[in-house]
Design a protein around this motif. Structure first.
Motif, mmCIF file in Angstrom:
data_model
loop_
_atom_site.group_PDB
_atom_site.id
_atom_site.type_symbol
_atom_site.label_atom_id
_atom_site.label_comp_id
_atom_site.label_asym_id
_atom_site.label_seq_id
_atom_site.Cartn_x
_atom_site.Cartn_y
_atom_site.Cartn_z
ATOM 1 N N SER A 364 0.853 -1.185 0.000
ATOM 2 C CA SER A 364 0.000 0.000 0.000
ATOM 3 C C SER A 364 0.888 1.234 0.000
ATOM 4 O O SER A 364 2.100 1.151 0.245
ATOM 5 C CB SER A 364 -0.931 0.001 1.222
ATOM 6 N N ILE A 365 0.291 2.385 -0.280
ATOM 7 C CA ILE A 365 1.006 3.661 -0.219
ATOM 8 C C ILE A 365 1.066 4.085 1.237
ATOM 9 O O ILE A 365 0.024 4.173 1.896
ATOM 10 C CB ILE A 365 0.318 4.727 -1.080
ATOM 11 N N PRO A 366 2.254 4.355 1.777
ATOM 12 C CA PRO A 366 2.390 4.483 3.229
ATOM 13 C C PRO A 366 1.812 5.738 3.855
ATOM 14 O O PRO A 366 1.247 5.668 4.949
ATOM 15 C CB PRO A 366 3.909 4.416 3.455
ATOM 16 N N ASN A 367 1.965 6.909 3.236
ATOM 17 C CA ASN A 367 1.614 8.129 3.954
ATOM 18 C C ASN A 367 1.345 9.272 2.981
ATOM 19 O O ASN A 367 1.416 9.112 1.756
ATOM 20 C CB ASN A 367 2.725 8.504 4.942
ATOM 21 N N LYS A 368 1.051 10.430 3.553
ATOM 22 C CA LYS A 368 0.688 11.606 2.766
ATOM 23 C C LYS A 368 1.841 12.076 1.885
ATOM 24 O O LYS A 368 1.637 12.466 0.725
ATOM 25 C CB LYS A 368 0.253 12.727 3.705
#
Length: 530
Positions: A364-368
């Motif tokens: 998944s994409i981890p963060n902002k």
């Protein structure tokens, strides 16, 4: 020149004296445990922003017999370890930055010749009392030094994989490089410890690696070294308190890399933060995207636009907040050999653009911060529908807040049309569309799917972050070819709102249905005031 023998430890002194330092000397204790075994060879691969070079400087400062470095460590955690004095300043240390030698030469052959020549020159100068059998043979020089002095070497290699990034397509050049490392290090009595850092795991050739003596620790399998891959949550909390920065914002911007150490007594989970980003945010007193100081979105763009079946769908789903299941086992540990989308996604894990859940085998994409890099990359590609949906998400969120159900339905209709690359035939794909359509909501909310609530699970919950408690919370129920009013009735009947009973602000109950005949979304919104 990138080669340091018995160094003055300037790099580590600078780190210790900088405004921000987190005590990571537990890594030294782990290496001391390695020295007491037959393991000897460690390769750590992690993204460039995760502080690989500083770890090498720290190990160099601790192990080198060139000077007494006890004053650097006496106030740190390592000084309390039983092995502290046993290994402090007890080894000849050779520290090599491979990128320096690669940058100064024009071929792998030239690089390897310069590397050996320069290391041998420094060794000959430092050990004038030793008689050497062959001063032009690096391996023989190190054998002679060990035979004469009885002091073995700790060899630290930084950016070991730079050749595989610079010569991505040149497998003919890559193999001699691996063969050199193997002949220099493997089965050599003069090696007490060889520690390599890079971005990529060790390259595989055929059924085995040319460096099969190394124990590897990576973003997909960090093992016991997991807490030393970056800053832990506790360390970031302490830094935020010291620099008067909001931890909740720090977590939204930079958290998301969850590394797992598997133990007999149970798994240990570590929330990992990029040191580069955290340090920049603390020193500048501003949260932002500091990724582009080490990488640019162009690097990401190269990989996510590859013509791999299912790759685009996977990226869109992850941008919407979903996780995607992958098989990391087929990855060839290079930047060019891709048989499936899973190989590309595995590379993005090692580059830091994705995080890997080893328990569920998903990415998944981890963060902002990282999510913004995907938006930057997509904005320059022909994924116009996805980009338009992201840009429109601000207006859609405002429509939700104002209770404008028709505007919400119309906004989701547009998002559905724009990201029609996704198969749209069930509530799960509807959920993906909703999450991407409300992309901007992550600025204010923690978004949770399938949240246990009342007598079941709420499909989507928007939970306001601590800094945005003035915004209404939302419980969203999704239906496929049924009715939006039925979805709203289910929220009430099964008491999904109880999931947010601790929240004291307004609560939006939202029912959304997709009518497969009209190919339109329907929405009803009810506001509960507390």
């Amino acid at each position: 020149m990138g080669i340091y023998l018995n160094p003055r430890n300037i790099g580590f002194r600078r780190s210790l004296n900088s405004e921000i330092y987190v005590d990571k000397t537990g890594l030294i204790e782990k290496m001391n445990m390695v020295l007491d075994t037959e393991q000897k060879f460690i390769c750590v691969s992690r993204p460039r922003r995760f502080g690989k070079s500083m770890a090498a400087d720290m190990l160099s400062a601790y192990y080198s017999c060139g000077e007494d470095s006890s004053t650097l460590f006496e106030s740190l955690a390592i000084s309390h370890a039983p092995s502290y004095r046993e290994h402090l300043n007890q080894y000849n240390v050779v520290k090599v930055n491979m990128q320096d030698f690669l940058s100064m030469t024009h071929s792998v052959e030239e690089m390897l010749a310069m590397l050996q020549k320069y290391i041998a020159f420094d060794l000959l100068e430092a050990f004038e009392q030793v008689r050497f059998r062959d001063e032009n043979n690096l391996i023989q020089v190190m054998k002679d030094i060990y035979a004469k002095t009885g002091r073995s070497f700790v060899i630290l290699i930084d950016e070991w994989d730079c050749l595989f990034r610079e010569y991505q397509q040149d497998s003919v050049a890559q193999k001699p490089y691996l063969d050199f490392l193997r002949s220099w290090l493997k089965d050599k009595d003069y090696v007490a410890l060889a520690y390599m850092t890079g971005i990529l795991p060790i390259k595989k050739y055929g059924s085995h690696s040319a460096l099969n003596m190394f124990f590897e620790y990576s973003m997909t399998d960090p093992g016991e070294l997991a807490p030393y891959f970056g800053f832990t949550e506790q360390e970031v909390k302490a830094l935020c308190e010291k620099y008067e920065m909001n931890f909740e914002k720090a977590r939204a911007w930079y958290d998301g890399y969850e590394l797992i150490t598997h133990r007999r007594t149970g798994d240990m989970h570590y929330a990992m933060y990029s040191p580069k980003s955290v340090v920049e945010a603390m020193l500048r007193h501003k949260f932002g995207t500091y990724w582009n100081q080490t990488e640019t979105y162009e690097a990401l763009k190269i990989y996510i636009q590859m013509d791999m079946d299912g790759l685009k769908d996977a990226v869109v789903k992850m941008l919407a907040g979903d996780s995607v299941r992958i098989n990391t086992g087929t990855f060839a540990n290079d930047m060019t050999t891709f048989a499936t989308k899973d190989d590309v996604l595995t590379l993005l894990v090692h580059l830091g653009y994705l995080t890997y859940d080893s328990e569920n085998e998903t990415v998944s994409i981890p963060n902002k911060e990282v999510s913004q890099e995907y938006v930057n990359a997509i904005s320059t590609m022909n994924w116009h529908g996805v980009m338009e949906s992201v840009q429109a998400s601000r207006r859609l969120l405002e429509a939700l807040w104002s209770g404008d159900a028709d505007a919400v339905a119309e906004g989701i209709d547009r998002a559905h049309e724009e990201i029609s690359i996704l198969q749209y035939n069930d509530e799960n794909s509807l959920s993906c569309t909703i999450n991407l359509a409300f992309y901007y909501a992550r600025e204010y909310y923690t978004i949770v799917r399938e949240l246990p609530a009342g007598k079941g699970f709420a499909d989507v919950c928007f939970i306001p972050r601590k800094l945005h408690l003035d915004k209404p919370a939302a419980v969203i129920e999704l239906k496929w070819d049924k009715s939006a009013s039925g979805a709203l009735a289910q929220i009430k009947e099964k008491q999904y709102g109880n999931a947010l009973k601790e929240y004291q602000g307004d609560l939006l109950l939202v029912g959304i249905n997709y009518n497969k005949d009209s190919k339109k979304h329907e929405c009803v919104i009810e506001r509960l005031r507390k």
